[in-house]
Each structure stands twice: as C-alpha cells, then as structure tokens.
Design a protein around this motif. Structure first.
Motif, PDB file in Angstrom:
ATOM      1  N   VAL A 267       0.837  -1.201   0.000  1.00  0.00           N
ATOM      2  CA  VAL A 267       0.000   0.000   0.000  1.00  0.00           C
ATOM      3  C   VAL A 267       0.875   1.254   0.000  1.00  0.00           C
ATOM      4  O   VAL A 267       1.792   1.380   0.807  1.00  0.00           O
ATOM      5  CB  VAL A 267      -0.939   0.008   1.232  1.00  0.00           C
ATOM      6  N   ASP A 268       0.570   2.157  -0.927  1.00  0.00           N
ATOM      7  CA  ASP A 268       1.354   3.391  -1.039  1.00  0.00           C
ATOM      8  C   ASP A 268       0.454   4.521  -1.524  1.00  0.00           C
ATOM      9  O   ASP A 268      -0.070   4.422  -2.632  1.00  0.00           O
ATOM     10  CB  ASP A 268       2.506   3.180  -2.015  1.00  0.00           C
ATOM     11  N   PRO A 269       0.230   5.528  -0.750  1.00  0.00           N
ATOM     12  CA  PRO A 269       0.713   5.752   0.615  1.00  0.00           C
ATOM     13  C   PRO A 269      -0.182   5.051   1.633  1.00  0.00           C
ATOM     14  O   PRO A 269      -1.373   4.838   1.372  1.00  0.00           O
ATOM     15  CB  PRO A 269       0.622   7.271   0.774  1.00  0.00           C
ATOM     16  N   PRO A 270       0.370   4.712   2.788  1.00  0.00           N
ATOM     17  CA  PRO A 270      -0.428   4.038   3.816  1.00  0.00           C
ATOM     18  C   PRO A 270      -1.500   4.945   4.419  1.00  0.00           C
ATOM     19  O   PRO A 270      -2.513   4.465   4.897  1.00  0.00           O
ATOM     20  CB  PRO A 270       0.591   3.610   4.857  1.00  0.00           C
ATOM     21  N   ARG A 271      -1.270   6.239   4.402  1.00  0.00           N
ATOM     22  CA  ARG A 271      -2.267   7.248   4.766  1.00  0.00           C
ATOM     23  C   ARG A 271      -1.762   8.586   4.246  1.00  0.00           C
ATOM     24  O   ARG A 271      -0.577   8.727   3.945  1.00  0.00           O
ATOM     25  CB  ARG A 271      -2.561   7.281   6.266  1.00  0.00           C
ATOM     26  N   LEU A 272      -2.645   9.551   4.158  1.00  0.00           N
ATOM     27  CA  LEU A 272      -2.254  10.844   3.603  1.00  0.00           C
ATOM     28  C   LEU A 272      -1.090  11.447   4.380  1.00  0.00           C
ATOM     29  O   LEU A 272      -1.090  11.446   5.616  1.00  0.00           O
ATOM     30  CB  LEU A 272      -3.441  11.802   3.616  1.00  0.00           C
ATOM     31  N   GLY A 273      -0.106  11.915   3.645  1.00  0.00           N
ATOM     32  CA  GLY A 273       1.037  12.572   4.265  1.00  0.00           C
ATOM     33  C   GLY A 273       2.105  11.636   4.778  1.00  0.00           C
ATOM     34  O   GLY A 273       3.084  12.081   5.370  1.00  0.00           O
ATOM     35  N   VAL A 274       1.962  10.335   4.569  1.00  0.00           N
ATOM     36  CA  VAL A 274       2.948   9.359   5.043  1.00  0.00           C
ATOM     37  C   VAL A 274       3.527   8.639   3.831  1.00  0.00           C
ATOM     38  O   VAL A 274       2.783   8.058   3.038  1.00  0.00           O
ATOM     39  CB  VAL A 274       2.317   8.334   6.015  1.00  0.00           C
ATOM     40  N   ASN A 275       4.843   8.709   3.687  1.00  0.00           N
ATOM     41  CA  ASN A 275       5.498   8.012   2.589  1.00  0.00           C
ATOM     42  C   ASN A 275       5.670   6.542   2.912  1.00  0.00           C
ATOM     43  O   ASN A 275       5.911   6.168   4.062  1.00  0.00           O
ATOM     44  CB  ASN A 275       6.856   8.637   2.288  1.00  0.00           C
ATOM     45  N   SER A 276       5.602   5.734   1.900  1.00  0.00           N
ATOM     46  CA  SER A 276       5.787   4.296   2.036  1.00  0.00           C
ATOM     47  C   SER A 276       7.256   3.978   1.769  1.00  0.00           C
ATOM     48  O   SER A 276       7.661   3.849   0.626  1.00  0.00           O
ATOM     49  CB  SER A 276       4.879   3.573   1.047  1.00  0.00           C
ATOM     50  N   ASP A 277       8.053   3.865   2.831  1.00  0.00           N
ATOM     51  CA  ASP A 277       9.459   3.517   2.681  1.00  0.00           C
ATOM     52  C   ASP A 277       9.680   2.085   3.164  1.00  0.00           C
ATOM     53  O   ASP A 277       8.740   1.407   3.588  1.00  0.00           O
ATOM     54  CB  ASP A 277      10.357   4.515   3.432  1.00  0.00           C
ATOM     55  N   ALA A 278      10.910   1.614   3.083  1.00  0.00           N
ATOM     56  CA  ALA A 278      11.212   0.239   3.496  1.00  0.00           C
ATOM     57  C   ALA A 278      10.845   0.007   4.960  1.00  0.00           C
ATOM     58  O   ALA A 278      10.351  -1.069   5.314  1.00  0.00           O
ATOM     59  CB  ALA A 278      12.687  -0.075   3.264  1.00  0.00           C
ATOM     60  N   SER A 279      11.044   1.008   5.805  1.00  0.00           N
ATOM     61  CA  SER A 279      10.716   0.848   7.226  1.00  0.00           C
ATOM     62  C   SER A 279       9.212   0.688   7.425  1.00  0.00           C
ATOM     63  O   SER A 279       8.777  -0.135   8.234  1.00  0.00           O
ATOM     64  CB  SER A 279      11.213   2.049   8.029  1.00  0.00           C
ATOM     65  N   TRP A 280       8.419   1.446   6.673  1.00  0.00           N
ATOM     66  CA  TRP A 280       6.967   1.290   6.793  1.00  0.00           C
ATOM     67  C   TRP A 280       6.540  -0.073   6.278  1.00  0.00           C
ATOM     68  O   TRP A 280       5.722  -0.755   6.888  1.00  0.00           O
ATOM     69  CB  TRP A 280       6.195   2.389   6.039  1.00  0.00           C
ATOM     70  N   ARG A 281       7.101  -0.502   5.142  1.00  0.00           N
ATOM     71  CA  ARG A 281       6.729  -1.810   4.594  1.00  0.00           C
ATOM     72  C   ARG A 281       7.123  -2.930   5.554  1.00  0.00           C
ATOM     73  O   ARG A 281       6.356  -3.879   5.768  1.00  0.00           O
ATOM     74  CB  ARG A 281       7.353  -1.996   3.214  1.00  0.00           C
ATOM     75  N   ALA A 282       8.301  -2.819   6.183  1.00  0.00           N
ATOM     76  CA  ALA A 282       8.708  -3.819   7.176  1.00  0.00           C
ATOM     77  C   ALA A 282       7.772  -3.798   8.382  1.00  0.00           C
ATOM     78  O   ALA A 282       7.411  -4.850   8.917  1.00  0.00           O
ATOM     79  CB  ALA A 282      10.155  -3.562   7.615  1.00  0.00           C
ATOM     80  N   ALA A 283       7.376  -2.616   8.798  1.00  0.00           N
ATOM     81  CA  ALA A 283       6.443  -2.492   9.925  1.00  0.00           C
ATOM     82  C   ALA A 283       5.085  -3.092   9.579  1.00  0.00           C
ATOM     83  O   ALA A 283       4.447  -3.729  10.428  1.00  0.00           O
ATOM     84  CB  ALA A 283       6.289  -1.029  10.328  1.00  0.00           C
ATOM     85  N   ALA A 284       4.642  -2.907   8.338  1.00  0.00           N
ATOM     86  CA  ALA A 284       3.366  -3.499   7.915  1.00  0.00           C
ATOM     87  C   ALA A 284       3.447  -5.023   7.955  1.00  0.00           C
ATOM     88  O   ALA A 284       2.493  -5.690   8.393  1.00  0.00           O
ATOM     89  CB  ALA A 284       3.002  -3.011   6.512  1.00  0.00           C
ATOM     90  N   LEU A 285       4.574  -5.572   7.523  1.00  0.00           N
ATOM     91  CA  LEU A 285       4.762  -7.024   7.608  1.00  0.00           C
ATOM     92  C   LEU A 285       4.759  -7.475   9.063  1.00  0.00           C
ATOM     93  O   LEU A 285       4.071  -8.436   9.436  1.00  0.00           O
ATOM     94  CB  LEU A 285       6.062  -7.434   6.911  1.00  0.00           C
ATOM     95  N   LEU A 286       5.534  -6.792   9.889  1.00  0.00           N
ATOM     96  CA  LEU A 286       5.627  -7.128  11.318  1.00  0.00           C
ATOM     97  C   LEU A 286       4.246  -7.095  11.977  1.00  0.00           C
ATOM     98  O   LEU A 286       3.832  -8.072  12.608  1.00  0.00           O
ATOM     99  CB  LEU A 286       6.577  -6.149  12.014  1.00  0.00           C
ATOM    100  N   HIS A 287       3.563  -5.992  11.825  1.00  0.00           N
ATOM    101  CA  HIS A 287       2.263  -5.796  12.464  1.00  0.00           C
ATOM    102  C   HIS A 287       1.259  -6.862  12.010  1.00  0.00           C
ATOM    103  O   HIS A 287       0.574  -7.475  12.839  1.00  0.00           O
ATOM    104  CB  HIS A 287       1.765  -4.388  12.124  1.00  0.00           C
TER     105      HIS A 287
END
Length: 125
Positions: free
Chosen positions: A41-61
């Motif tokens: 998902v990109d962007p995960p919410r308005l004003g938030v960039n989808s970077d590797a850390s967010w993608r890793a966090a999405a996997l973790l969560h």
C-alpha cells in the motif's frame, strides 16, 4: 531513492524455512496473503510516505496480529522484518530485546504500524 522491494508469499515461506526450519508449517496462508498485500500500500495514509521501514512495519504488524503459524509468530514476524530490511539494502541495529518489546506493544495495542515504522527507522544502519 532506493528501489521498492515488494515480496510475495513464496518469499515469506522461504523466510520461515530459513529462519525457523524446526517450527510447524503455516496454518493460515490468508495471513501471509494479507501481509503481502498490506506492505504494498502506497501511501499508507495521507502525508505518510511508504518507505522500506513502513513496509517492514506493515509485515511485522500483520504477521504478529494475524498469527499465520500455530506457534512462534513473534519470532517469525521479527525474522521477516530483519530479512525484509536487509533485502531492501538497509540493515538494522536493534538494541537487544527492543524488536520483541515492539511486538508486545503491537499485540496490546500500545503501538500501531506507524509507531513500529518509526522504531524501525531509528534502528537503520
């Protein structure tokens, strides 16, 4: 900006086999499908960039909450997070126990995916 790494269910299964060969097999493949879809998902919410850390966090969560294995889901989710960041060209220097502590916060609702992404960003090397 580094290229975006999108993984698939096969990649998650390979991580499970590599990091945890002695664990039981996946009991809920839909949890893996959900994790794969969510990290794209990109962007995960308005004003938030989808970077590797967010993608890793999405996997973790997703893996922590949906529990695709009959046991050892926290261990699996942490292994996937580290492997994803490494495959994305970003290592992690996580202080001892903090990744597991983060998963506990995710399970209790004290942290969400965006807080997890902030932690992961702070651990990048």
């Amino acid at each position: 900006m580094p290229p975006v790494l999108h993984i698939d269910v096969r990649w998650l299964l390979q991580q499970q086999e590599t990091a945890m060969p002695e664990t039981p097999t996946i009991s809920d493949f839909s949890a893996l499908v959900a994790a794969v879809a969510r990290h794209r998902v990109d962007p995960p919410r308005l004003g938030v960039n989808s970077d590797a850390s967010w993608r890793a966090a999405a996997l973790l969560h997703t893996l922590v909450l949906l529990k695709p294995l009959p046991a050892y889901n926290i261990r699996f989710a942490c292994a996937v997070t580290i492997a994803y960041m490494h495959a994305s060209g970003e290592g992690l220097d996580t202080p001892y126990g903090e990744l597991v502590d983060l998963t506990q916060q995710l399970l209790t609702g004290k942290a969400d995916v965006f807080i997890a992404a902030e932690h992961i960003r702070s651990w990048r090397i």
